[in-house]
Scaffold this motif. Structure first.
Motif, short mmCIF file in Angstrom:
data_model
loop_
_atom_site.label_atom_id
_atom_site.label_comp_id
_atom_site.label_asym_id
_atom_site.label_seq_id
_atom_site.Cartn_x
_atom_site.Cartn_y
_atom_site.Cartn_z
N ALA A 137 -41.59 0.58 83.31
CA ALA A 137 -42.35 -0.64 82.99
C ALA A 137 -42.14 -1.70 84.06
N VAL A 138 -40.91 -1.84 84.51
CA VAL A 138 -40.61 -2.83 85.55
C VAL A 138 -41.37 -2.50 86.83
N LEU A 139 -41.34 -1.25 87.24
CA LEU A 139 -42.05 -0.85 88.46
C LEU A 139 -43.55 -1.10 88.33
N TRP A 140 -44.13 -0.79 87.17
CA TRP A 140 -45.55 -1.01 86.97
C TRP A 140 -45.90 -2.50 87.05
N HIS A 141 -45.14 -3.32 86.32
CA HIS A 141 -45.43 -4.76 86.31
C HIS A 141 -45.20 -5.38 87.68
N GLU A 142 -44.19 -4.92 88.39
CA GLU A 142 -43.92 -5.45 89.72
C GLU A 142 -45.05 -5.11 90.68
N ALA A 143 -45.60 -3.90 90.56
CA ALA A 143 -46.72 -3.50 91.41
C ALA A 143 -47.98 -4.30 91.09
N LEU A 172 -39.15 -10.61 85.58
CA LEU A 172 -39.36 -11.37 84.33
C LEU A 172 -39.22 -10.45 83.12
N LEU A 173 -39.74 -9.22 83.24
CA LEU A 173 -39.62 -8.27 82.14
C LEU A 173 -38.15 -7.91 81.91
N TYR A 180 -37.15 -5.71 68.28
CA TYR A 180 -37.01 -7.05 68.85
C TYR A 180 -38.10 -7.22 69.89
N PRO A 181 -39.20 -7.88 69.55
CA PRO A 181 -40.31 -8.01 70.49
C PRO A 181 -40.00 -9.00 71.61
N THR A 182 -40.49 -8.68 72.80
CA THR A 182 -40.38 -9.64 73.89
C THR A 182 -41.46 -10.69 73.69
N SER A 183 -41.25 -11.85 74.25
CA SER A 183 -42.22 -12.93 74.00
C SER A 183 -43.34 -12.97 75.03
N ARG A 184 -43.11 -12.49 76.23
CA ARG A 184 -44.10 -12.62 77.29
C ARG A 184 -44.85 -11.31 77.59
#
Length: 101
Positions: A16-22, A30-31, A64-68
């Motif tokens: 997920a981090v790699l996808w959002h960063e791309a 941020l994630l 526990y949902p993330t807010s962003r």
């Protein structure tokens, strides 16, 4: 209290981090911050997550949902140890992680 982390949950977070960063530089970090906050919340206040039905009560499965971002940190008690069992996208196959218990 400390929470263990299933390797599959770490793999999900990394993907997920790699996808959002791309998609948007800086959003991977941020994630990670959002997930860290939810994990810290789960460790500090383990009953504050939303309970997830359909499991043995001894597993105490919670979200526990993330807010962003559209992700949920899923925790459960596995062999007596509180664990993060998934960092799950809230809209894509939201219950795929159920067989991890």
């Amino acid at each position: 209290m400390l929470l263990g982390l299933l390797p599959a949950a770490l793999d999900e977070l990394e993907a997920a981090v790699l996808w959002h960063e791309a998609e948007r530089p800086g959003h991977g970090a941020l994630l990670v911050d959002e997930v860290r906050k939810r994990v810290a919340q789960a460790a500090r206040l383990p009953k504050s997550g939303a309970p997830i039905a359909g499991f043995d009560p001894g597993h105490d499965v919670r979200a526990y949902p993330t807010s962003r971002f559209p992700y949920r940190v899923i925790t459960a008690v596995v062999r007596g140890t509180p664990m993060v069992i998934a960092v799950a996208h809230a809209r894509r196959a939201p219950e795929y992680w159920r067989d991890r218990l």
